[in-house]
Design an enzyme around this catalytic site. Structure first.
Site, PDB file in Angstrom:
ATOM      1  N   ALA A 170       2.761 -29.161  16.615  1.00  0.00           N
ATOM      2  CA  ALA A 170       2.791 -29.466  18.046  1.00  0.00           C
ATOM      3  C   ALA A 170       3.547 -30.767  18.311  1.00  0.00           C
ATOM      4  CB  ALA A 170       1.363 -29.543  18.592  1.00  0.00           C
ATOM      5  N   CYS A 171       2.915 -31.884  18.033  1.00  0.00           N
ATOM      6  CA  CYS A 171       3.465 -33.188  18.411  1.00  0.00           C
ATOM      7  C   CYS A 171       4.710 -33.585  17.628  1.00  0.00           C
ATOM      8  CB  CYS A 171       2.393 -34.252  18.294  1.00  0.00           C
ATOM      9  SG  CYS A 171       0.985 -33.890  19.372  1.00  0.00           S
ATOM     10  N   LEU A 172       4.959 -32.929  16.506  1.00  0.00           N
ATOM     11  CA  LEU A 172       6.229 -33.092  15.805  1.00  0.00           C
ATOM     12  C   LEU A 172       7.214 -32.034  16.293  1.00  0.00           C
ATOM     13  CD1 LEU A 172       7.643 -34.346  12.877  1.00  0.00           C
ATOM     14  CD2 LEU A 172       7.687 -31.861  12.727  1.00  0.00           C
ATOM     15  N   LEU A 213       1.850 -36.487  14.366  1.00  0.00           N
ATOM     16  CA  LEU A 213       0.714 -35.603  14.140  1.00  0.00           C
ATOM     17  C   LEU A 213       0.538 -34.772  15.402  1.00  0.00           C
ATOM     18  CD1 LEU A 213      -1.859 -38.018  12.492  1.00  0.00           C
ATOM     19  CD2 LEU A 213      -0.243 -36.468  11.398  1.00  0.00           C
ATOM     20  N   TRP A 214       0.396 -33.602  15.298  1.00  0.00           N
ATOM     21  CA  TRP A 214       0.386 -32.640  14.230  1.00  0.00           C
ATOM     22  C   TRP A 214       1.748 -31.966  14.118  1.00  0.00           C
ATOM     23  CZ3 TRP A 214      -4.095 -31.155  17.609  1.00  0.00           C
ATOM     24  CH2 TRP A 214      -5.225 -31.926  17.312  1.00  0.00           C
TER      25      TRP A 214
END
Length: 181
Positions: A101-103, A97-98
């Protein structure tokens, strides 16, 4: 890699139903543990007061230590990166998540370093439908190979004659999930 499935991040997901997404990542974790896959679990800012991994996911991943970090891009965290490298795997299944960004950021970095990356599209979420789609388009254009939790399960199982995992995977995929939905 399971990144940032914390209550505050889950609450900000608007690209799909948060309860379904959480159920999907828990199912993905059950699949991974059934096959004995190494799991790198990461959180952001727990040391600064953010809540840890959602309870239902942490229950499945009780043996996985949470690597807490401050960077938005988990790939930039030395401990996270070392944990991924220590697995010895060149194919990475990622749920984070999200999406935007984090993916996207660790996926792009891992691809640049020659890893194959498989984002699990029904076990991730973005802050909006458009942000989610844009994040997926971005990583796919860079070479990521989007998959679903069902495709992860069946690709790992490959043959129902593999008795050691056939019964638990059938239970997870067919009985627990597909028959109850």
């Amino acid at each position: 890699m399971v990144i940032d499935f914390q209550p505050t991040q889950v609450a900000a997901v608007h690209s799909m139903d948060a309860a379904l997404m959480t159920k999907n990542v828990v199912t993905l974790a059950r699949i991974a543990t059934t096959f004995g896959l190494p799991i790198v679990l990461s959180t952001v800012n727990v040391a600064k007061g953010q809540p840890p991994t959602v309870a239902e996911l942490k229950a499945v991943l009780a043996e996985s230590a949470e690597i807490d970090r401050t960077q938005i891009n988990a790939w930039e965290d030395i401990e996270f990166r070392a944990a991924v490298e220590a697995t010895g795997r060149r194919q990475l299944v990622i749920s984070a998540l999200w999406t935007e960004a984090c993916l996207a950021y660790p996926t792009l970095d891992a691809l640049r370093e020659g890893y194959e990356v498989f984002p699990v599209v029904d076990a991730i979420g973005g802050t909006s439908e458009e942000a989610h789609r844009a994040g997926l388009r971005r990583v796919e254009a860079a070479g990521a190979q989007p998959v679903s939790w069902v495709s992860v399960a069946t690709e790992l199982q490959r043959d129902w004659a593999r008795r050691d995992t056939a019964v638990p995977i059938r239970e997870i995929v067919v009985v627990d999930r597909l028959m109850k939905e």
